[in-house]
Design a protein around this motif. Structure first.
Motif, short mmCIF file in Angstrom:
data_model
loop_
_atom_site.label_atom_id
_atom_site.label_comp_id
_atom_site.label_asym_id
_atom_site.label_seq_id
_atom_site.Cartn_x
_atom_site.Cartn_y
_atom_site.Cartn_z
N SER A 114 -10.90 -11.22 22.26
CA SER A 114 -10.81 -12.19 21.17
C SER A 114 -12.09 -13.00 21.02
O SER A 114 -12.42 -13.45 19.93
CB SER A 114 -9.62 -13.13 21.39
OG SER A 114 -9.83 -13.97 22.51
N GLU A 167 -15.23 -12.12 20.99
CA GLU A 167 -16.16 -11.49 20.05
C GLU A 167 -15.70 -11.71 18.61
O GLU A 167 -16.50 -12.03 17.73
CB GLU A 167 -16.26 -9.99 20.35
CG GLU A 167 -17.24 -9.24 19.47
CD GLU A 167 -18.70 -9.61 19.76
OE1 GLU A 167 -19.54 -9.35 18.89
OE2 GLU A 167 -19.00 -10.13 20.85
N PHE A 168 -14.42 -11.58 18.38
CA PHE A 168 -13.87 -11.73 17.03
C PHE A 168 -13.90 -13.18 16.56
O PHE A 168 -14.26 -13.47 15.43
CB PHE A 168 -12.43 -11.19 17.01
CG PHE A 168 -11.81 -11.19 15.66
CD1 PHE A 168 -12.16 -10.24 14.71
CD2 PHE A 168 -10.86 -12.14 15.32
CE1 PHE A 168 -11.58 -10.24 13.46
CE2 PHE A 168 -10.27 -12.14 14.06
CZ PHE A 168 -10.64 -11.19 13.13
N TYR A 215 -16.87 -15.07 14.62
CA TYR A 215 -17.12 -14.90 13.19
C TYR A 215 -16.54 -16.06 12.36
O TYR A 215 -16.85 -16.21 11.20
CB TYR A 215 -16.55 -13.58 12.68
CG TYR A 215 -17.28 -12.39 13.27
CD1 TYR A 215 -18.62 -12.18 13.00
CD2 TYR A 215 -16.63 -11.50 14.11
CE1 TYR A 215 -19.31 -11.11 13.55
CE2 TYR A 215 -17.30 -10.42 14.67
CZ TYR A 215 -18.63 -10.23 14.37
OH TYR A 215 -19.31 -9.17 14.92
#
Length: 135
Positions: free
Chosen positions: A72, A74-75, A78
């Motif tokens: 999570s 890395e996501f 954004y």
């Protein structure tokens, strides 16, 4: 039908710069056409104007279980918020929704909320039938 989204100026700036491509919210619009619905950004104080828009590419849903996953991190980046801040924002809600941002556009002219036939800024977001062209 389009959407007016209340947002802090610091987040709007990151959207226009293309750095923030996910907007995390506790709710989502049921009536939208992926890639075709405009989401107008109403910047809160001190701006207090609608300064631009993006197209809503899609909406995703994430539960508390997701935030415990290592992937999570890395996501979440954004959305330009930390994992801890996102968990705090979620509070007691069962899930959060990702509004995927596409083609952010800053308008040359800023519009007041009343020019969208809305009496006051939405707490989070609301629908509008108005569509403003960039002049």
């Amino acid at each position: 039908m389009n959407i007016i989204l209340s947002i802090k100026p610091k987040w709007a700036k990151l959207i226009y710069e293309g750095k923030k491509i996910i907007e995390w919210r506790k709710s989502y619009p049921l009536n939208y056409i992926p890639g075709n619905t405009k989401v107008y950004l109403y910047e809160t104080a001190p701006i207090k104007k609608t300064t631009g828009f993006f197209y809503l590419k899609s909406v995703g849903v994430y539960t508390k279980k997701f935030f415990g996953l290592e992937s999570s991190e890395e996501f979440i980046k954004y959305g330009c918020v930390s994992k801890d801040d996102l968990i705090k924002y979620q509070g007691q809600s069962d899930c959060l929704y990702t509004w995927i941002i596409d083609r952010p556009t800053r308008l040359h002219q800023k519009y007041s909320i009343t020019q969208f036939n809305i009496k006051r800024p939405p707490q989070s977001w609301c629908y509008t039938f108005e569509d403003k062209e960039d002049t």
